[in-house]
Design an enzyme around this catalytic site. Sequence first.
Site, PDB file in Angstrom:
ATOM      1  N   SER A 143       0.822  -1.219   0.000  1.00  0.00           N
ATOM      2  CA  SER A 143       0.000   0.000   0.000  1.00  0.00           C
ATOM      3  C   SER A 143       0.851   1.261   0.000  1.00  0.00           C
ATOM      4  O   SER A 143       0.533   2.230  -0.696  1.00  0.00           O
ATOM      5  CB  SER A 143      -0.953  -0.003   1.198  1.00  0.00           C
ATOM      6  OG  SER A 143      -1.864  -1.078   1.089  1.00  0.00           O
ATOM      7  N   GLU A 152      -5.095  -4.082  -3.122  1.00  0.00           N
ATOM      8  CA  GLU A 152      -5.873  -5.269  -2.742  1.00  0.00           C
ATOM      9  C   GLU A 152      -6.400  -6.004  -3.976  1.00  0.00           C
ATOM     10  O   GLU A 152      -7.536  -6.473  -4.012  1.00  0.00           O
ATOM     11  CB  GLU A 152      -7.026  -4.886  -1.800  1.00  0.00           C
ATOM     12  CG  GLU A 152      -6.610  -4.120  -0.563  1.00  0.00           C
ATOM     13  CD  GLU A 152      -5.747  -4.904   0.419  1.00  0.00           C
ATOM     14  OE1 GLU A 152      -5.610  -6.138   0.261  1.00  0.00           O
ATOM     15  OE2 GLU A 152      -5.202  -4.289   1.348  1.00  0.00           O
TER      16      GLU A 152
END
Length: 192
Positions: free
Chosen positions: A16, A86
């Site tokens: 991330s 994700e």
Amino acid sequence: MAQLFFKYGAMNSGKSIEILKVANNYEEQKKPVLIFTSGMDTRDEVGYVSSRVGLRRRAVPIFDDTNIFDYVESCRQKPYCVLIDEVQFLTKAHVLQLANIVDTLDIPVMGFGLKNDFRNELFEGSKYMLLYADKIEEMKTICWFCHKKAIMNLRVDEQGKPIYDGEQIQIGGNETYYPVCRKCHQHPPLTV
């Protein structure tokens, strides 16, 4: 020529924060990007990419009925890059839409996510990213218990006991999952 990238790693490998870094690099050069994330990820808030170091940024949430290609194609300003966090939670149809963005719109797409679940089985999105990506890169981190490379994710219950069966998707962070090597996945040195 645009390409489809799959950057995968175990939990805690910096996926991330890498998205946020890539977005910043493009935008410093006045090149807009589009950031998407799974609508399933509710750890922080739906529609945000959040890193463990505290950085976060709004993103377009992807749900089962989201058509990513149509969304990107309808943008007034063409993005220089599409970033997906994700990516493991995407469907095959979503991954094909990402490939279509690359092939039809000539926009690079970078998908970041886990490769395998706590049972050491591929997620649907990861499986199809491995099949369709032009470039695949592992983001490395170390095992929670030893100093080997982490290649798996260990799920634990509230008492800290390892779990090897159950639903594939359970949203959680460090309280639920550990990045581990193969040996520690099978024989975690947990004190419970």
